[in-house]
Design a protein around this motif. Structure first.
Motif, PDB file in Angstrom:
ATOM      1  N   GLU A 346     -10.362  70.205 -26.849  1.00  0.00           N
ATOM      2  CA  GLU A 346     -10.762  71.418 -26.135  1.00  0.00           C
ATOM      3  C   GLU A 346     -12.212  71.807 -26.353  1.00  0.00           C
ATOM      4  OE1 GLU A 346      -7.840  74.241 -27.363  1.00  0.00           O
ATOM      5  OE2 GLU A 346      -6.251  72.972 -26.500  1.00  0.00           O
ATOM      6  N   ASN A 347     -12.708  71.485 -27.512  1.00  0.00           N
ATOM      7  CA  ASN A 347     -14.059  71.917 -27.806  1.00  0.00           C
ATOM      8  C   ASN A 347     -14.770  70.890 -28.684  1.00  0.00           C
ATOM      9  OD1 ASN A 347     -16.382  73.333 -28.174  1.00  0.00           O
ATOM     10  ND2 ASN A 347     -15.388  75.235 -28.770  1.00  0.00           N
ATOM     11  N   ARG A 348     -15.107  69.786 -28.046  1.00  0.00           N
ATOM     12  CA  ARG A 348     -15.662  68.679 -28.816  1.00  0.00           C
ATOM     13  C   ARG A 348     -16.975  69.050 -29.504  1.00  0.00           C
ATOM     14  NH1 ARG A 348     -15.821  62.284 -27.693  1.00  0.00           N
ATOM     15  NH2 ARG A 348     -17.398  61.788 -29.257  1.00  0.00           N
ATOM     16  N   GLU A 349     -17.748  69.855 -28.800  1.00  0.00           N
ATOM     17  CA  GLU A 349     -19.044  70.246 -29.349  1.00  0.00           C
ATOM     18  C   GLU A 349     -18.874  70.952 -30.702  1.00  0.00           C
ATOM     19  OE1 GLU A 349     -22.718  72.940 -27.820  1.00  0.00           O
ATOM     20  OE2 GLU A 349     -21.252  72.293 -26.320  1.00  0.00           O
ATOM     21  N   GLU A 350     -17.933  71.888 -30.700  1.00  0.00           N
ATOM     22  CA  GLU A 350     -17.604  72.645 -31.909  1.00  0.00           C
ATOM     23  C   GLU A 350     -17.126  71.704 -33.019  1.00  0.00           C
ATOM     24  OE1 GLU A 350     -17.880  75.870 -31.932  1.00  0.00           O
ATOM     25  OE2 GLU A 350     -16.841  76.422 -33.801  1.00  0.00           O
ATOM     26  N   PHE A 351     -16.277  70.776 -32.627  1.00  0.00           N
ATOM     27  CA  PHE A 351     -15.706  69.823 -33.568  1.00  0.00           C
ATOM     28  C   PHE A 351     -16.814  68.980 -34.205  1.00  0.00           C
ATOM     29  CE2 PHE A 351     -13.489  65.924 -34.794  1.00  0.00           C
ATOM     30  CZ  PHE A 351     -12.328  66.418 -35.366  1.00  0.00           C
ATOM     31  N   GLU A 352     -17.742  68.520 -33.351  1.00  0.00           N
ATOM     32  CA  GLU A 352     -18.842  67.700 -33.872  1.00  0.00           C
ATOM     33  C   GLU A 352     -19.707  68.507 -34.838  1.00  0.00           C
ATOM     34  OE1 GLU A 352     -20.989  65.931 -30.658  1.00  0.00           O
ATOM     35  OE2 GLU A 352     -19.360  64.543 -30.163  1.00  0.00           O
ATOM     36  N   LYS A 353     -19.909  69.751 -34.492  1.00  0.00           N
ATOM     37  CA  LYS A 353     -20.736  70.607 -35.356  1.00  0.00           C
ATOM     38  C   LYS A 353     -20.125  70.741 -36.738  1.00  0.00           C
ATOM     39  CE  LYS A 353     -22.625  73.957 -32.411  1.00  0.00           C
ATOM     40  NZ  LYS A 353     -22.119  75.254 -31.944  1.00  0.00           N
ATOM     41  N   LYS A 354     -18.790  70.749 -36.765  1.00  0.00           N
ATOM     42  CA  LYS A 354     -18.113  70.952 -38.038  1.00  0.00           C
ATOM     43  C   LYS A 354     -17.766  69.631 -38.733  1.00  0.00           C
ATOM     44  CE  LYS A 354     -16.424  75.535 -37.043  1.00  0.00           C
ATOM     45  NZ  LYS A 354     -15.375  76.345 -36.446  1.00  0.00           N
ATOM     46  N   TRP A 355     -18.060  68.535 -38.038  1.00  0.00           N
ATOM     47  CA  TRP A 355     -17.633  67.243 -38.580  1.00  0.00           C
ATOM     48  C   TRP A 355     -18.137  66.988 -39.997  1.00  0.00           C
ATOM     49  CZ3 TRP A 355     -13.997  63.853 -38.348  1.00  0.00           C
ATOM     50  CH2 TRP A 355     -14.151  62.660 -39.020  1.00  0.00           C
ATOM     51  N   ASP A 356     -19.387  67.288 -40.242  1.00  0.00           N
ATOM     52  CA  ASP A 356     -19.937  67.007 -41.562  1.00  0.00           C
ATOM     53  C   ASP A 356     -19.169  67.760 -42.653  1.00  0.00           C
ATOM     54  OD1 ASP A 356     -21.712  65.329 -40.427  1.00  0.00           O
ATOM     55  OD2 ASP A 356     -23.430  66.693 -40.519  1.00  0.00           O
ATOM     56  N   GLU A 357     -18.573  68.879 -42.260  1.00  0.00           N
ATOM     57  CA  GLU A 357     -17.837  69.657 -43.252  1.00  0.00           C
ATOM     58  C   GLU A 357     -16.343  69.316 -43.335  1.00  0.00           C
ATOM     59  OE1 GLU A 357     -20.542  73.668 -43.282  1.00  0.00           O
ATOM     60  OE2 GLU A 357     -19.360  73.126 -41.536  1.00  0.00           O
ATOM     61  N   ILE A 358     -15.750  68.955 -42.202  1.00  0.00           N
ATOM     62  CA  ILE A 358     -14.330  68.586 -42.280  1.00  0.00           C
ATOM     63  C   ILE A 358     -14.130  67.089 -42.409  1.00  0.00           C
ATOM     64  CG2 ILE A 358     -13.154  70.503 -41.134  1.00  0.00           C
ATOM     65  CD1 ILE A 358     -13.322  68.784 -38.586  1.00  0.00           C
ATOM     66  N   GLY A 359     -15.222  66.343 -42.177  1.00  0.00           N
ATOM     67  CA  GLY A 359     -15.118  64.889 -42.216  1.00  0.00           C
ATOM     68  C   GLY A 359     -14.495  64.383 -43.501  1.00  0.00           C
ATOM     69  N   PHE A 360     -14.901  64.959 -44.594  1.00  0.00           N
ATOM     70  CA  PHE A 360     -14.381  64.512 -45.878  1.00  0.00           C
ATOM     71  C   PHE A 360     -12.861  64.661 -45.930  1.00  0.00           C
ATOM     72  CE2 PHE A 360     -12.857  65.704 -50.090  1.00  0.00           C
ATOM     73  CZ  PHE A 360     -13.045  64.493 -50.729  1.00  0.00           C
ATOM     74  N   PHE A 361     -12.415  65.815 -45.488  1.00  0.00           N
ATOM     75  CA  PHE A 361     -10.975  66.083 -45.493  1.00  0.00           C
ATOM     76  C   PHE A 361     -10.222  65.055 -44.634  1.00  0.00           C
ATOM     77  CE2 PHE A 361      -7.432  67.889 -43.155  1.00  0.00           C
ATOM     78  CZ  PHE A 361      -6.593  68.266 -44.185  1.00  0.00           C
TER      79      PHE A 361
END
Ligand code: ADP
Length: 605
Positions: A346-361
């Motif tokens: 639904e919101n890929r842009e948002e997801f990408e922005k947060k990737w560096d922070e949720i990526g680890f998880f």
């Protein structure tokens, strides 16, 4: 008239056991007694709504009071209360019906919370901290007589007419010598906050309201705004940064579970704060040890799970094999994966922005949970040095044309840091290859994971080989040196670099490529990294592992070969070797100082 009698109990040992073996968890008596008070109050409410009770409910607040002169702690409720017959049935007999089993099974165990709940000894946990327990109770039933019950921690009790005027129950604990801490205001307040913070009936201590009776996890998601979720997060973890997002859980079949799980900001192992998920059972705090209920990676999340269907009163090992627990666990995994997939779609842009922070998880989850990994392959991302994000499938498509080697294996290239590995990145960029960034400590495992899932995929760090060899193609450039010249070149460099530390290799690269290059095979480096991460043998102790690649087509190679083995060729090779080490970050300490000194001397010669 005072009635005297003996508790119906087969074993005289029950009190010593309660006192002795449950030592570590003494404080839970408060949770047990207040839960009983809450139950009694809830029952009254239920009766009222079913018109089995037509009196006025009035104020139902449960009150906790300390009397430091009398050394008592009192819990007062305005619930259903008990008649004499009920005290007899519920307190005098029921509690001990399984005493024998209890003694046999648990005499040598210390899992107090479990034992107490399991054997319906909640009320009797009072004797862990009290030398005498009194009950003043009056049933909600019409014309019922108040009852006063007293027991001093032996198997005999006294029962007489009580003094309670209003419906409900007072439990008066005469705190024993060893448990004086439970007469301290601050101790009780802390305990109430811990266990009763979200109980469904108002609780008051010292005139202060203790609990939030309608925590938001019980509300309908549609009635809640982002602010509500964030405010609740702050209520739970006052000094934390805002969460990235959250999942509101709500199931009633095949088990009951509600709760909210938050994704905190965290990027790597060091920042991880595990065990921030709290487990509740019908709004009663049970534990913040949720390891047995959730897969490990989910313990990185924060928040609350509330389920009456998790068996709380059995041993830990049993919990793991419990079928309800397994269902709950896989339900949560699925929910978390679905939520991430939704945000991604639904919101890929948002997801990408947060990737560096949720990526680890996400990576951690993929590495440790097969089911999660399957789902996460749809939304797990890789990032290239231009800060563009791709799913695995997208990236495969992107690099396929240029980065497939002569055996049909696709090669993904990466750097840990484009600045630090500037030369290597530049060299592969010259071939129009794309370069990913993998810089999280978890990435060496993650890379292994991605490769493991694909038939023909190799992921290599940009300094794992020469640009030509990283992705080997059919067309090879011929070497301009003769065999003899190559032998000279090899000799000179082996002397300069030391054969024990470097494997000197000749490659016919493009004349524009670097004259000398240090590489470390992807395999060797991963071995070292992984053994370091897992605290295993220190592979740095192994010398070597590095290749010194000589570009036979560079004009300086020819020059050195022409000069033969001489002072001049050693000087030139030495300098090129230093430069190669410099760009691979291999010069530090004494080596670096020596290099600086040598460089200055060279200017002078
Ligand atoms: P459990 O709560 O697991 O049944 P307990 O030993 O804690 O076991 O309590 C035994 C019974 O005593 C309860 O089921 C209830 O019927 C009665 N009881 C305990 N506390 C209260 C109270 N505050 N008001 C009314 N009844 C109570």
């Amino acid at each position: 008239m005072t009635k005297q009698g003996n508790l119906t109990v087969h074993t005289e040992n029950i009190f010593p056991i309660i006192k002795k073996f449950l030592y570590s968890d003494h404080e839970i008596f408060l949770r047990e007694l207040i839960s009983n008070a809450v139950d009694a109050t809830q029952k009254l409410k239920t009766f009222a709504s079913a018109s089995d009770f037509d009196g006025a409910l009035g104020d139902l607040t449960i009150k906790v009071e300390i009397d430091s002169k009398k050394n008592t702690l009192t819990i007062k409720d305005y619930g259903i209360g008990m008649t004499e017959a009920e005290v007899d049935q519920y307190i005098n007999q029921i509690a001990f019906s399984s005493a024998e089993e209890f003694v046999q099974k648990y005499a040598d165990k210390k899992d107090a919370a479990a034992i107490i709940g399991h054997f319906g000894l909640g009320f009797y946990s009072a004797f862990m901290v009290a030398e005498k327990v009194e009950l003043q109770t009056k049933s909600y039933r019409k014309d019922s007589e108040p009852v006063h019950w007293t027991c001093i921690g032996t198997t005999s009790f006294e029962m007489e007419k009580g003094s309670r005027k209003k419906r409900g129950t007072d439990i008066i604990l005469h705190i024993n010598e060893d448990s004086k801490e439970f007469l301290e205001t601050s101790r009780i307040e802390t305990l109430l906050k811990k266990y009763c913070r979200f109980m469904p009936v108002e609780i008051e201590f010292e005139g202060k309201k203790i609990n939030n009776t309608e925590p938001i996890w019980l509300k309908k998601p549609v009635t809640l705004k982002d602010e509500d979720y964030i405010a609740f997060y702050k209520e739970l973890y006052p000094y934390s940064e805002d969460p990235l997002f959250w999942i509101h859980l709500n199931v009633d079949y095949p088990f009951n579970l509600t709760g909210i799980l938050y994704f905190p900001k965290q990027q790597n192992y060091l920042e991880v704060q595990k065990s921030k998920v709290q487990l509740y059972s019908n709004q009663v705090f049970v534990t913040d040890e949720v390891k047995e209920i959730m897969p490990e990676f989910l313990t990185l999340l924060h928040g609350i799970i509330d389920s009456p269907d998790i068996p709380l009163n059995v041993s830990r090992s049993y919990l793991q094999s419990d079928s309800n627990v397994k269902k709950i666990s896989s339900y949560i995994v699925k929910k978390v994966a679905d939520k991430l997939a939704d945000i991604f779609k639904e919101n890929r842009e948002e997801f990408e922005k947060k990737w560096d922070e949720i990526g680890f998880f996400i990576k951690y989850g993929m590495l440790t949970d097969e089911k999660f990994a399957e789902k996460a392959r749809e939304f797990a991302l890789v990032k290239n040095i231009e800060n563009k994000y791709f799913t695995f499938a997208e990236y495969g498509e992107k690099v396929k044309p240029l980065q497939t080697d002569k055996n049909g294996t696709q090669v993904w290239l990466y750097t840990i840091d484009a600045g630090q590995q500037h030369g290597y990145v530049g060299a592969v960029k010259k071939k129009s290859y794309d370069v990913l960034v993998f810089n999280n400590p978890i990435d060496s495992h993650f890379i292994q994971h991605i490769e493991g899932k694909e038939e023909k995929l190799a992921i290599k760090r940009v300094d794992a080989d020469t640009p030509d060899m990283l992705i080997e193609k059919e067309d090879k450039i011929e070497s301009v040196l003769t065999k003899d010249e190559e032998t000279v070149l090899q000799q000179v460099y082996e002397n300069v670099a030391g054969k024990d530390k470097y494997t000197v290799k000749l490659e016919s690269l493009s004349p524009e490529d670097a004259p000398v290059l240090i590489t470390q095979s992807e395999w060797m480096r991963r071995m070292k990294e992984m053994s370091r991460l897992s605290g295993g043998a220190n592979m740095d102790m192994f010398p070597g592992g590095y290749d010194l690649i000589l570009n036979t087509n560079h004009k300086l190679a020819k020059k050195i070969a022409d000069t033969k083995e001489s002072e001049e060729s050693t000087r030139m090779a030495g300098y090129l070797f230093d430069l190669a080490r410099l760009s691979q970050n291999l010069l530090s300490g004494q080596d670096l100082t020596d290099f600086v000194n040598r460089s200055m001397e060279r200017l002078d010669s």
